[in-house]
Design a protein around this motif. Structure first.
Motif, PDB file in Angstrom:
ATOM      1  N   PHE A 251      68.449  42.945  63.811  1.00  0.00           N
ATOM      2  CA  PHE A 251      69.157  43.524  62.682  1.00  0.00           C
ATOM      3  C   PHE A 251      69.334  42.485  61.586  1.00  0.00           C
ATOM      4  CE2 PHE A 251      70.463  46.049  66.276  1.00  0.00           C
ATOM      5  CZ  PHE A 251      70.575  47.331  65.781  1.00  0.00           C
TER       6      PHE A 251
ATOM      7  N   GLU B 213      71.986  43.560  56.253  1.00  0.00           N
ATOM      8  CA  GLU B 213      72.005  44.838  55.547  1.00  0.00           C
ATOM      9  C   GLU B 213      71.870  46.004  56.527  1.00  0.00           C
ATOM     10  OE1 GLU B 213      69.882  42.277  54.741  1.00  0.00           O
ATOM     11  OE2 GLU B 213      70.965  41.557  52.969  1.00  0.00           O
ATOM     12  N   GLU B 214      70.978  45.873  57.508  1.00  0.00           N
ATOM     13  CA  GLU B 214      70.803  46.939  58.494  1.00  0.00           C
ATOM     14  C   GLU B 214      72.052  47.106  59.347  1.00  0.00           C
ATOM     15  OE1 GLU B 214      66.044  46.764  59.419  1.00  0.00           O
ATOM     16  OE2 GLU B 214      67.332  45.237  60.320  1.00  0.00           O
TER      17      GLU B 214
ATOM     18  N   THR C 253      74.987  49.166  58.002  1.00  0.00           N
ATOM     19  CA  THR C 253      74.920  50.631  57.976  1.00  0.00           C
ATOM     20  C   THR C 253      75.559  51.268  59.209  1.00  0.00           C
ATOM     21  OG1 THR C 253      72.714  50.773  58.988  1.00  0.00           O
ATOM     22  CG2 THR C 253      72.807  50.568  56.579  1.00  0.00           C
TER      23      THR C 253
END
Length: 161
Positions: free
Chosen positions: A36, A39-40, A43
């Motif tokens: 990850f 940014e991922e 989420t």
């Protein structure tokens, strides 16, 4: 750049991690290690109904969805999710300044507390779904060719799976 670096290094990491018959807790069937980016991971912050809630400690990403009463939007520990909250866990803090992976300057008792919570709570209770890219990439996103999981502090491959 980071996505390209992840694609280059992921097969090597997966091969190293899955030598033998090891599988991630909460096996998703594919047997692939998920990396990850910040940014991922962001989420998976508990803000979207029906989406898993993830948080990282020491670069290990846990699925804490089963504890949504603690981690979902509006819950007491929601500030910790969608990021690597290693420092905050070590200090038992929700201060925005502590919501980071950085453990620089922590006292020995805070590092001991971190290890205790990491092992006794998170690794014991929540499935590991992946790792932060920071564990294997340099700050500029290029692969860290010297990265060896077994050299990481308190790393034990049998405990990570």
């Amino acid at each position: 750049m980071q996505a390209a670096a992840i694609r280059l290094i992921l097969p090597a990491v997966a091969a190293a991690c899955f030598a033998g018959d090891a599988v991630l807790k909460g096996d998703r069937g594919a047997g692939a290690v998920r990396l990850f980016t910040e940014e991922e991971l962001a989420t998976y912050d508990g803000g979207q109904e029906g989406q898993p809630i993830y948080m990282a400690i020491k670069g290990v990403v846990f699925d804490v969805t089963s504890g949504k009463e603690f981690y979902a939007k509006g819950a007491p520990y929601n500030a910790l999710v969608g990021r690597d909250s290693t420092r905050a866990v070590a200090k038992m803090s929700l201060d925005p300044a502590d919501l980071t992976h950085d453990t620089t300057g922590l006292a020995e008792e805070q590092l001991e507390s971190l290890e205790s919570v990491f092992t006794g709570t998170y690794k014991a209770k929540y499935p590991i779904v992946g790792y932060t890219s920071r564990r294997i990439l340099r700050e500029d996103g290029s692969p860290n060719k010297d990265f060896r999981p077994e050299d990481q502090p308190h790393f034990s491959i049998k405990d990570e799976f």
